[in-house]
Design a protein around this motif. Structure first.
Motif, short mmCIF file in Angstrom:
data_model
loop_
_atom_site.label_atom_id
_atom_site.label_comp_id
_atom_site.label_asym_id
_atom_site.label_seq_id
_atom_site.Cartn_x
_atom_site.Cartn_y
_atom_site.Cartn_z
N VAL A 124 0.78 2.91 7.63
CA VAL A 124 0.10 3.95 8.39
C VAL A 124 -0.81 4.76 7.47
O VAL A 124 -0.35 5.30 6.46
N VAL A 125 -2.08 4.84 7.83
CA VAL A 125 -3.03 5.66 7.08
C VAL A 125 -3.21 6.97 7.82
O VAL A 125 -3.68 7.00 8.96
N ALA A 126 -2.82 8.07 7.17
CA ALA A 126 -2.85 9.38 7.81
C ALA A 126 -3.66 10.35 6.96
O ALA A 126 -3.95 10.11 5.79
N GLY A 127 -4.03 11.47 7.58
CA GLY A 127 -4.79 12.49 6.87
C GLY A 127 -5.91 13.03 7.74
O GLY A 127 -6.33 12.40 8.71
N THR A 128 -6.41 14.20 7.41
CA THR A 128 -7.49 14.81 8.18
C THR A 128 -8.77 14.00 8.08
O THR A 128 -9.52 13.88 9.04
N HIS A 129 -9.03 13.42 6.92
CA HIS A 129 -10.29 12.69 6.69
C HIS A 129 -10.01 11.28 6.18
O HIS A 129 -9.02 11.04 5.50
N GLY A 130 -10.91 10.36 6.50
CA GLY A 130 -10.91 9.03 5.90
C GLY A 130 -9.96 8.03 6.51
O GLY A 130 -9.83 6.92 5.97
N LYS A 131 -9.33 8.36 7.63
CA LYS A 131 -8.33 7.44 8.19
C LYS A 131 -8.94 6.11 8.62
O LYS A 131 -8.42 5.04 8.31
N THR A 132 -10.04 6.19 9.37
CA THR A 132 -10.63 4.96 9.90
C THR A 132 -11.14 4.07 8.78
O THR A 132 -10.88 2.85 8.76
N THR A 133 -11.86 4.65 7.83
CA THR A 133 -12.41 3.85 6.73
C THR A 133 -11.29 3.25 5.89
O THR A 133 -11.32 2.06 5.54
N THR A 134 -10.28 4.05 5.55
CA THR A 134 -9.21 3.58 4.67
C THR A 134 -8.36 2.50 5.34
O THR A 134 -8.01 1.49 4.72
N ILE A 199 -0.47 5.88 3.50
CA ILE A 199 -1.46 6.55 2.66
C ILE A 199 -1.75 7.90 3.29
O ILE A 199 -1.99 7.98 4.51
N LEU A 200 -1.72 8.97 2.50
CA LEU A 200 -2.05 10.31 2.98
C LEU A 200 -3.24 10.82 2.20
O LEU A 200 -3.14 11.12 1.01
N THR A 201 -4.40 10.91 2.88
CA THR A 201 -5.66 11.21 2.20
C THR A 201 -5.92 12.70 2.00
O THR A 201 -6.50 13.11 1.00
N SER A 202 -5.51 13.52 2.96
CA SER A 202 -5.87 14.94 2.95
C SER A 202 -5.17 15.63 4.12
O SER A 202 -4.85 14.98 5.12
N VAL A 203 -4.99 16.94 3.99
CA VAL A 203 -4.46 17.71 5.12
C VAL A 203 -5.20 19.04 5.16
O VAL A 203 -5.10 19.86 4.25
N GLU A 204 -5.98 19.23 6.23
CA GLU A 204 -6.70 20.48 6.46
C GLU A 204 -6.50 20.90 7.90
O GLU A 204 -6.02 20.13 8.74
#
Length: 484
Positions: A124-134, A199-204
């Protein structure tokens, strides 16, 4: 107006199951779900009030019956299971009829978990930004290494020409959206995705229509992180202080850090950007292990690639195979996608709308074209971008642009005007900061301005999460006529 009265005991998939009906079938995720269920041998029908290409054509090609409009009689056949889309409200006539008939029902995330994630290693790719690309990078790289995963992603992945796939391999890649699930299940979608690793890219702060503040978002991510089992892994961008805090306090699995700092287990150095390609050196546990070439510009994209390297290395793949797979990535529709080049003017489509995503996207494009004029067209369209919550933050997001063209937003009916975003105010604030900026009432006015302004060498980037009145093709047509 009547409201649906659903029996929570029926929020299950029945053991005997043949016919599945999807309410709101023309949404990107719901249409993909319909195709996946049909592939599994179920009889699939659906309904929607907005039936138009490309999803209507996609479903028609599959032979899936789509009923126009939401009507109680659409459930006359009494399907064995009804999947209710996120767009559906409790006053929807089919939702009301669903409750009256007492049929079994699931949300789309619940259905994904039930039908496709059990017995799989869910990545699971999670985070405020970059989910679709990652998640697209992850699915494509696995595919290139001969381990084609199942996947459900919020964008059309160029390597596959679709946003979902069913596979016999052990992996399933999911874009882990933190938005809520359904009117009867007000939790983040990713709570249903049974993560083996993430993967956790960011949280805002985002999604101001469903989260009251950053603490509410953090609580949802904390719950999700806690679901990753001890035998799995969390690949975390710990240079984001909120990500670092959540990982430290909630993970029961190993945490693998990545970033640009040597304190991270995985970090990158020597970022080089040439056009729409990047390269960087990869370091693991303090040692340089090689170089990665990525056909995308910008630090944020390279960090997404680094996260994929870290996760796949954890899963046992070799660094050499991983970077070879990454180097062949064809992209995702609507993510820094070049829609055309006419008369020397390059028109780019991108999904960015959160201030951080806008800033990182424009910084990447500035690196790609350091000597060209960058004209940015911005449509505030999401629930959050049409609220005043990001009004001041946007003023620093467009600094890489030479000109900024802002469309007036469509007002939110349920939010006081005093709490809504102001396009004229953003234009004025950007002008004060020294960035040439303009506000326009409609798309036609923007196109007229661009027709008079564009010249060879310009990069026009259009930022919106919607169709934006077909502005991309209309602009290319205008440019074509100017150069006839």
């Amino acid at each position: 107006m009547m409201e649906a009265n659903l029996d929570s005991a029926r929020n299950i998939a029945p053991e005997s199951l043949r016919h599945i009906h999807l309410i709101g079938i023309c949404g990107t995720g719901m249409a993909a779900m319909a195709a996946m269920l049909q592939q599994q041998g179920f009889v699939v029908t659906g309904s929607d009030e907005n039936i138009y290409p490309p999803m209507s054509d996609y479903l028609a090609e599959l032979g899936i019956e789509v009923m126009a409009g939401y009507k109680a009689e659409n459930l006359n056949a009494q399907p064995d299971l009804v999947i209710v889309g996120n767009v559906v409200r409790r006053t929807n006539p089919e939702a009301v009829e669903l409750g009256r008939l007492g049929l079994s029902y699931l949300s789309m995330p619940q259905a994904l978990g039930h039908f496709f994630l059990q017995q799989k290693k869910s990545l699971v790719v999670a985070g405020t930004h970059g989910k679709t690309t990652t998640s697209s990078l992850l699915a494509t790289t696995l595919h290139r290494m001969g381990v084609t995963p199942g996947f459900m992603i919020g964008g059309l992945v160029e390597a596959f020409g679709r946003n979902a796939h069913v596979s016999d391999t052990e992996y399933f890649v999911v874009e882990g959206d933190e938005y809520d699930t359904a009117f009867f299940n007000k939790v983040s979608k990713f709570q249903h995705y049974q993560p083996f690793a993430s993967i956790l890219t960011s949280v805002e702060f985002d999604h101001a229509d469903i989260f009251v503040d950053l603490e509410a978002i953090k609580a949802s991510f904390a719950e999700f992180i806690g679901r990753i089992p001890p035998g799995g892994a969390l690949v975390a961008h710990t240079e984001d202080p909120v990500v670092a805090e959540l990982a430290a306090n909630n993970a029961v699995c190993p945490v693998i850090s990545y970033g640009t700092n040597e304190s991270c287990q995985w970090f990158l150095t020597d970022l080089q950007v040439k056009g729409l390609s990047s390269s960087f050196r990869v370091h693991y546990q303090g040692k340089e292990i090689g170089t990665c070439q990525l056909p995308m510009p910008g630090l944020h994209n390279c960090l997404n690639g680094l996260a994929v390297i870290a996760l796949l290395h954890r899963l046992g793949f070799t660094f050499e195979d991983i970077v070879q797979g990454l180097s062949s990535f064809e992209g995702v529709k609507r993510r820094q996608q070049i829609r055309g080049v006419v008369g020397g003017v390059t028109v780019i489509d991108d999904f960015a709308h959160h201030p951080t995503a806008v800033r990182e996207t424009l910084n990447a494009l500035r690196l790609a074209w350091p000597n060209n004029r960058l004209l940015v067209v911005f449509e505030p369209r999401t629930n959050s971008s049409r609220r005043a919550v990001f009004q001041s933050t946007y003023t620093t997001a467009f600094s890489a642009a030479d000109k900024v063209l802002i469309r007036k937003h469509v007002p939110l009916d349920t939010v006081p005007l005093s709490e809504q975003f102001s396009s004229p105010q953003l234009a004025a604030d950007l002008q004060t900061r020294g960035t040439e900026a303009y506000c326009f009432d409609d798309t036609e006015a923007i196109l007229t301005f661009l027709e008079k302004t564009c010249r060879s060498g310009d990069i026009v980037v259009i930022l919106s999460n919607g169709g934006f009145d077909g502005i991309h093709e209309r602009l290319l047509t205008i440019l074509g006529k100017l150069n006839d």
